[in-house]
Scaffold this active site. Structure first.
Site, PDB file in Angstrom:
ATOM      1  N   PRO A 195       0.838  -1.215   0.000  1.00  0.00           N
ATOM      2  CA  PRO A 195       0.000   0.000   0.000  1.00  0.00           C
ATOM      3  C   PRO A 195       0.867   1.257   0.000  1.00  0.00           C
ATOM      4  O   PRO A 195       2.041   1.210   0.397  1.00  0.00           O
ATOM      5  CB  PRO A 195      -0.781  -0.097   1.311  1.00  0.00           C
ATOM      6  CG  PRO A 195      -0.636  -1.497   1.779  1.00  0.00           C
ATOM      7  CD  PRO A 195       0.664  -2.001   1.228  1.00  0.00           C
ATOM      8  N   PHE A 196       0.257   2.327  -0.430  1.00  0.00           N
ATOM      9  CA  PHE A 196       0.926   3.631  -0.433  1.00  0.00           C
ATOM     10  C   PHE A 196       0.021   4.622   0.294  1.00  0.00           C
ATOM     11  O   PHE A 196      -1.137   4.804  -0.098  1.00  0.00           O
ATOM     12  CB  PHE A 196       1.170   4.094  -1.875  1.00  0.00           C
ATOM     13  CG  PHE A 196       1.814   5.443  -1.956  1.00  0.00           C
ATOM     14  CD1 PHE A 196       3.188   5.578  -1.778  1.00  0.00           C
ATOM     15  CD2 PHE A 196       1.063   6.575  -2.169  1.00  0.00           C
ATOM     16  CE1 PHE A 196       3.791   6.825  -1.824  1.00  0.00           C
ATOM     17  CE2 PHE A 196       1.655   7.830  -2.224  1.00  0.00           C
ATOM     18  CZ  PHE A 196       3.025   7.958  -2.054  1.00  0.00           C
TER      19      PHE A 196
END
Lengths: 66, 66, 66, 66, 66, 66
Positions: free
Chosen positions: B2-3
């Site tokens: 994830p970012f």
């Protein structure tokens, strides 16, 4: 609740100009979509001309050449 | 993988506070979605109060008025 | 007024999981920086695995190979 | 008209390296999708290592430990 | 060359409303900063109400409760 | 650890083209800055032509007119 992100090259936009961008973008969301201005967020990002490219070269290089 | 991108006004968040944001956001993705923390990226962006607008005016102006 | 953008691959995160991400990210900003939760915005973006790359290949390809 | 945003840690990328990133990203869009380079925009954002987290800690901390 | 990103909840904004957002945001940059409209890009992102949180809960939940 | 976000209009980019964008953007960061490809993330966002504006009008309108 809209979120508006405006990216521009860093070239001395004044505090007054930024206020106008914030006010104008907020009003646009109110006028067009009936959004609540109280929760409309506008974030302006100023980017160095070395870091902004268009046409395959930086704005710095483009300006120097012209 | 994830970012997470956290945008806040630039008002003196300390290195320790930023570590807590990074650790907390990463742990949240682990706890809720079982994401791998090793590849979870967190980027904190601090924005000048002149450049952050809410309610149609900059945070700078809003603070000065109150 | 913080703004948190969480990008994850689209793989069936449930409404309940998204609520937990929203609640957790908001609480993190409250706990670490004393931000007002009322004006903290969290936006979750789910990205197709064809459109998310890591290590030079899409997540789709990476999963198929393993 | 593509828009490419490259986020990297701020660690002394030179003007020449940034030019190469801009040129390379623009050419990639031309080669793969036949996009018009003239209207392809590339924005490079350099983020302090205190503000970039991976594996639940900042890059600053990670570097100091190793 | 400015780049404007407008994030709103997905709630049926019409093609005409989107045209007005695009036209208005472009004109704002022309009026305030003298930017060239030809190279001003506006991208509108519509986000599901399940994926947009404010006050620690999704817009979906907030709407259902009220 | 770089993060690359590529925004393009949604016009039928194939899975193969997206793989090439991911591979090419990752390689660019390796070649220019010596970044580790394993932790380089590329996210491609495809935006409807109604939602992408340039020159003050949507790409949809611009295409219809020409």
């Amino acid at each position: 609740m809209p979120f508006v992100n405006i990216k521009i090259t860093r070239e001395g936009a004044t505090k007054e100009q930024k206020e106008k961008l914030i006010r104008g973008a907020t009003q646009l969301l109110v006028d067009v979509l009936g959004k609540n201005p109280v929760t409309t967020v506008v974030v302006i990002e100023e980017v160095d001309t070395d870091n902004w490219g268009v046409g395959g070269e930086s704005v710095t290089t483009r300006r120097n050449r012209s």
